[in-house]
Design a protein around this motif. Structure first.
Motif, PDB file in Angstrom:
ATOM      1  N   GLU A  82       0.821  -1.215   0.000  1.00  0.00           N
ATOM      2  CA  GLU A  82       0.000   0.000   0.000  1.00  0.00           C
ATOM      3  C   GLU A  82       0.856   1.266   0.000  1.00  0.00           C
ATOM      4  O   GLU A  82       0.372   2.341   0.242  1.00  0.00           O
ATOM      5  CB  GLU A  82      -0.926  -0.046   1.222  1.00  0.00           C
ATOM      6  CG  GLU A  82      -2.009   0.996   1.238  1.00  0.00           C
ATOM      7  CD  GLU A  82      -1.693   2.169   2.146  1.00  0.00           C
ATOM      8  OE1 GLU A  82      -2.068   3.294   1.795  1.00  0.00           O
ATOM      9  OE2 GLU A  82      -1.076   1.966   3.192  1.00  0.00           O
TER      10      GLU A  82
ATOM     11  N   ASP B  33       2.803   0.258   5.072  1.00  0.00           N
ATOM     12  CA  ASP B  33       1.727   0.387   6.052  1.00  0.00           C
ATOM     13  C   ASP B  33       0.813  -0.834   6.026  1.00  0.00           C
ATOM     14  O   ASP B  33       0.214  -1.189   7.032  1.00  0.00           O
ATOM     15  CB  ASP B  33       0.877   1.633   5.777  1.00  0.00           C
ATOM     16  CG  ASP B  33       1.592   2.914   6.141  1.00  0.00           C
ATOM     17  OD1 ASP B  33       2.547   2.865   6.941  1.00  0.00           O
ATOM     18  OD2 ASP B  33       1.205   3.970   5.609  1.00  0.00           O
ATOM     19  N   SER B  34       0.713  -1.450   4.841  1.00  0.00           N
ATOM     20  CA  SER B  34      -0.119  -2.631   4.686  1.00  0.00           C
ATOM     21  C   SER B  34       0.410  -3.429   3.504  1.00  0.00           C
ATOM     22  O   SER B  34       0.742  -2.861   2.467  1.00  0.00           O
ATOM     23  CB  SER B  34      -1.574  -2.213   4.457  1.00  0.00           C
ATOM     24  OG  SER B  34      -2.406  -3.337   4.407  1.00  0.00           O
TER      25      SER B  34
ATOM     26  N   ASP C 213      -8.920   9.899   5.893  1.00  0.00           N
ATOM     27  CA  ASP C 213      -7.622   9.217   5.863  1.00  0.00           C
ATOM     28  C   ASP C 213      -7.809   7.697   5.805  1.00  0.00           C
ATOM     29  O   ASP C 213      -7.094   7.003   5.080  1.00  0.00           O
ATOM     30  CB  ASP C 213      -6.783   9.582   7.086  1.00  0.00           C
ATOM     31  CG  ASP C 213      -6.239  11.002   7.015  1.00  0.00           C
ATOM     32  OD1 ASP C 213      -6.264  11.611   5.925  1.00  0.00           O
ATOM     33  OD2 ASP C 213      -5.788  11.505   8.061  1.00  0.00           O
ATOM     34  N   GLU C 214      -8.761   7.192   6.555  1.00  0.00           N
ATOM     35  CA  GLU C 214      -9.035   5.755   6.566  1.00  0.00           C
ATOM     36  C   GLU C 214      -9.516   5.275   5.194  1.00  0.00           C
ATOM     37  O   GLU C 214      -9.096   4.221   4.717  1.00  0.00           O
ATOM     38  CB  GLU C 214     -10.075   5.426   7.639  1.00  0.00           C
ATOM     39  CG  GLU C 214     -10.327   3.939   7.798  1.00  0.00           C
ATOM     40  CD  GLU C 214     -11.310   3.636   8.922  1.00  0.00           C
ATOM     41  OE1 GLU C 214     -12.177   2.778   8.706  1.00  0.00           O
ATOM     42  OE2 GLU C 214     -11.199   4.250   9.995  1.00  0.00           O
TER      43      GLU C 214
ATOM     44  N   HIS D  17      -6.541   5.232   2.779  1.00  0.00           N
ATOM     45  CA  HIS D  17      -5.711   4.053   3.046  1.00  0.00           C
ATOM     46  C   HIS D  17      -6.359   2.807   2.443  1.00  0.00           C
ATOM     47  O   HIS D  17      -5.701   2.011   1.767  1.00  0.00           O
ATOM     48  CB  HIS D  17      -5.513   3.898   4.558  1.00  0.00           C
ATOM     49  CG  HIS D  17      -4.863   2.617   4.963  1.00  0.00           C
ATOM     50  ND1 HIS D  17      -3.530   2.353   4.747  1.00  0.00           N
ATOM     51  CD2 HIS D  17      -5.369   1.515   5.564  1.00  0.00           C
ATOM     52  CE1 HIS D  17      -3.248   1.143   5.198  1.00  0.00           C
ATOM     53  NE2 HIS D  17      -4.343   0.619   5.703  1.00  0.00           N
TER      54      HIS D  17
ATOM     55  N   ASN E 288      -6.202   2.884  -1.416  1.00  0.00           N
ATOM     56  CA  ASN E 288      -4.848   2.580  -1.897  1.00  0.00           C
ATOM     57  C   ASN E 288      -4.534   1.090  -1.791  1.00  0.00           C
ATOM     58  O   ASN E 288      -3.900   0.517  -2.675  1.00  0.00           O
ATOM     59  CB  ASN E 288      -3.810   3.396  -1.135  1.00  0.00           C
ATOM     60  CG  ASN E 288      -3.820   4.852  -1.520  1.00  0.00           C
ATOM     61  OD1 ASN E 288      -4.299   5.232  -2.578  1.00  0.00           O
ATOM     62  ND2 ASN E 288      -3.296   5.682  -0.645  1.00  0.00           N
TER      63      ASN E 288
END
Length: 138
Positions: free
Chosen positions: A66, A82-83, A113-114, A117, A120
């Motif tokens: 991500e 991040d992931s 933002d969540e 994320h 993405n």
């Protein structure tokens, strides 16, 4: 034969993949980069997408990342994200469906933002899933 690369793909939940490789390909903010044994030291920002690791046995591991960073130093390659998830560990169809559901929110331009994320990661999962499916002949 050149020394193999030592590769670690790490996310907050732990190590996603680690092992020896002959090549690593990842997408940075500057474009795709291929790493071979003896590559000069560097660090770059990753963008959401598919990273591919080719092992000495010829296996191709595809990982959805991500974003994050890639670093190379003395034949050690680290992808820090991040992931991250292995392409074979999720449903490509489900990732495509969730991405399609999010498109109106993205088009509206008001993402939290969540949500950014999650979007993405879905983009990365679709890209990695498609690459993995192509490698498997599906």
């Amino acid at each position: 034969m050149a020394d193999p690369l030592q590769v670690d793909v790490v996310a907050p939940e732990g190590t996603i993949w680690e092992g020896d490789a002959v090549t690593v390909v990842a997408r940075t903010t500057e474009g795709d980069i291929g790493i071979l044994s003896g590559h000069e030291a560097f660090m770059a920002a990753l963008v959401p997408g598919a990273a591919e690791v080719v092992t000495p046995a010829g296996n191709r591991e595809v990982i959805a990342v991500e974003g994050g960073f890639i670093s190379v130093f003395e034949n050690h390659v680290s992808l820090l994200s991040d992931s991250a998830v292995m392409a074979q560990d999720y449903s490509l169809a489900q990732a495509r469906a969730e991405l399609a559901q999010m498109q109106p929110i993205v088009d509206g331009g008001e993402l939290t933002d969540e949500q950014t994320h999650h979007y993405n990661m879905l983009v990365a999962q679709v890209q990695a899933g498609e690459k993995y499916a192509a490698l498997q002949g599906h």
